[in-house]
Design a protein around this motif. Structure first.
Motif, short mmCIF file in Angstrom:
data_model
loop_
_atom_site.label_atom_id
_atom_site.label_comp_id
_atom_site.label_asym_id
_atom_site.label_seq_id
_atom_site.Cartn_x
_atom_site.Cartn_y
_atom_site.Cartn_z
N PHE A 182 0.64 -9.58 3.32
CA PHE A 182 0.55 -8.37 2.33
C PHE A 182 1.64 -7.65 2.21
CE2 PHE A 182 -3.41 -9.20 4.38
CZ PHE A 182 -4.52 -8.73 3.56
N ALA A 183 1.46 -7.07 0.92
CA ALA A 183 2.89 -6.17 0.77
C ALA A 183 3.19 -4.90 1.35
CB ALA A 183 3.16 -5.86 -0.77
N SER A 184 2.11 -4.31 1.85
CA SER A 184 2.33 -3.12 2.75
C SER A 184 1.11 -2.93 3.80
CB SER A 184 2.05 -1.83 1.92
OG SER A 184 0.75 -1.74 1.25
N TRP A 185 1.65 -1.93 4.62
CA TRP A 185 0.61 -1.73 5.73
C TRP A 185 -0.96 -1.15 5.26
CZ3 TRP A 185 -0.92 -3.24 10.32
CH2 TRP A 185 -1.46 -2.58 11.20
N ASN A 186 -0.91 -0.55 4.15
CA ASN A 186 -1.92 0.56 3.75
C ASN A 186 -2.72 -0.68 3.04
OD1 ASN A 186 -1.15 2.91 4.58
ND2 ASN A 186 0.01 3.23 2.37
N LEU A 187 -2.49 -1.81 2.36
CA LEU A 187 -3.26 -2.84 1.85
C LEU A 187 -3.97 -3.47 3.12
CD1 LEU A 187 -0.84 -4.29 -0.81
CD2 LEU A 187 -3.19 -2.85 -0.91
N ILE A 188 -3.18 -3.68 3.93
CA ILE A 188 -3.80 -4.21 5.22
C ILE A 188 -5.09 -3.66 5.83
CG2 ILE A 188 -3.31 -5.16 7.70
CD1 ILE A 188 -0.66 -6.13 6.95
N ILE A 189 -4.61 -2.44 5.93
CA ILE A 189 -5.91 -1.33 6.70
C ILE A 189 -6.93 -1.28 5.82
CG2 ILE A 189 -6.26 1.00 7.31
CD1 ILE A 189 -4.51 -0.90 9.11
N ASP A 190 -6.76 -1.39 4.25
CA ASP A 190 -7.81 -1.27 3.57
C ASP A 190 -8.70 -2.54 3.78
OD1 ASP A 190 -7.28 0.94 2.43
OD2 ASP A 190 -6.02 0.26 0.48
#
Length: 276
Positions: A182-190
């Motif tokens: 994923f490009a970011s941690w926020n996308l992973i958490i979503d």
């Protein structure tokens, strides 16, 4: 008045000491400097924020890594100049290995792959590796077994941040998992929250920080700490400057008292910053 031999010897010795001191001063002035790029220390740091280590580009100088960068530059007698163009941790390493930056300071994990292109300082923080899993997905995969029992043979979807150390670790640590980048941690958490991702892999500090920021995550997610896996954080140094690498180690030893931060200390600082 007669001049004794002893007086002459003492006068000669005094002159010799003065000459030696002057020579030493000249030598020190002409000695090679740890910084090869003039009066500035070029420091690579990612563009995004990773509190309490560093803020986003243009958002000030607060944070563990910002303090470290300014401290090293001050002891070298030069100005820190930050390059915040890197969009990933690996991008920061590339700036150093290509000679565009002198140091990489930005929650940089030590990996063997990165060690092929840069020199690392000794660690100034040591974290545990960890996982965060969607509770329902984990229960389905475990089928009644304790989650810890199925972790090492995990064969579901495992999320990692592209360009991070965990993207490097994942294929070896979880050889049966389906690695999703994923490009970011926020996308992973979503993705963890909505159940489209089974589990994510990062250091235990970031996972604990997530629970501090959003306690409701405990309803949908579970964290697992890998007690036998560590993530060591260090300064990256350009490989053609061993003098600078030695100076950074010396700074960590003398100015910081050989302190190695752990997760609890960093979480405490994060909580304090959140209340400010």
């Amino acid at each position: 008045m007669s001049v004794t031999r002893r007086t002459l010897l003492m006068a000669g010795s005094g002159g010799l000491l003065i000459s030696q001191a002057q020579a030493a001063g000249t030598q020190a002035q002409n000695a090679p400097k740890p910084v090869a790029s003039g009066d500035a220390l070029r420091i690579a740091m990612p563009s995004f924020a990773s509190n309490p280590f560093f803020p986003a580009d243009g958002q000030g100088d607060n944070g563990i890594d910002m303090e470290l960068a300014h401290g090293i530059a001050a002891q070298l007698g030069v100005e820190p100049v930050f390059d915040r163009s890197a969009a990933t941790f690996d991008g920061m390493v590339n700036l150093v290995s290509s000679g565009q930056a002198d140091l990489a300071i930005g929650k940089l994990s030590r990996t063997l792959l990165r060690g092929r292109s840069i020199v690392y300082s000794r660690p100034y923080a040591m974290l545990r590796q960890g996982l965060i899993a969607n509770r329902l997905n984990l229960a389905r995969i475990a089928q009644g077994k304790p989650p810890e029992q199925i972790v090492r043979d995990f064969s579901g979807d495992l999320g990692v941040i592209e360009g991070s150390s965990f993207a490097t670790y994942a294929p070896t640590t979880f050889p049966h998992a389906q690695i999703r980048r994923f490009a970011s941690w926020n996308l992973i958490i979503d993705a963890i929250r909505n159940g489209t991702l089974d589990m994510a892999y990062r250091d235990d500090f970031e996972i604990k920080k997530l629970m501090v920021d959003d306690p409701s995550m405990t309803v949908v997610a579970r964290s697992i700490t890998l007690t036998d896996k560590v993530d060591t954080i260090a300064v990256g140094v350009r490989p053609d400057n061993p003098h600078l690498a030695a100076f950074v180690d010396l700074y960590l030893d003398l100015a910081r008292g050989q302190q190695v931060l752990n997760t609890d200390e960093i979480i405490a600082r994060y909580r304090q910053g959140s209340k400010a």
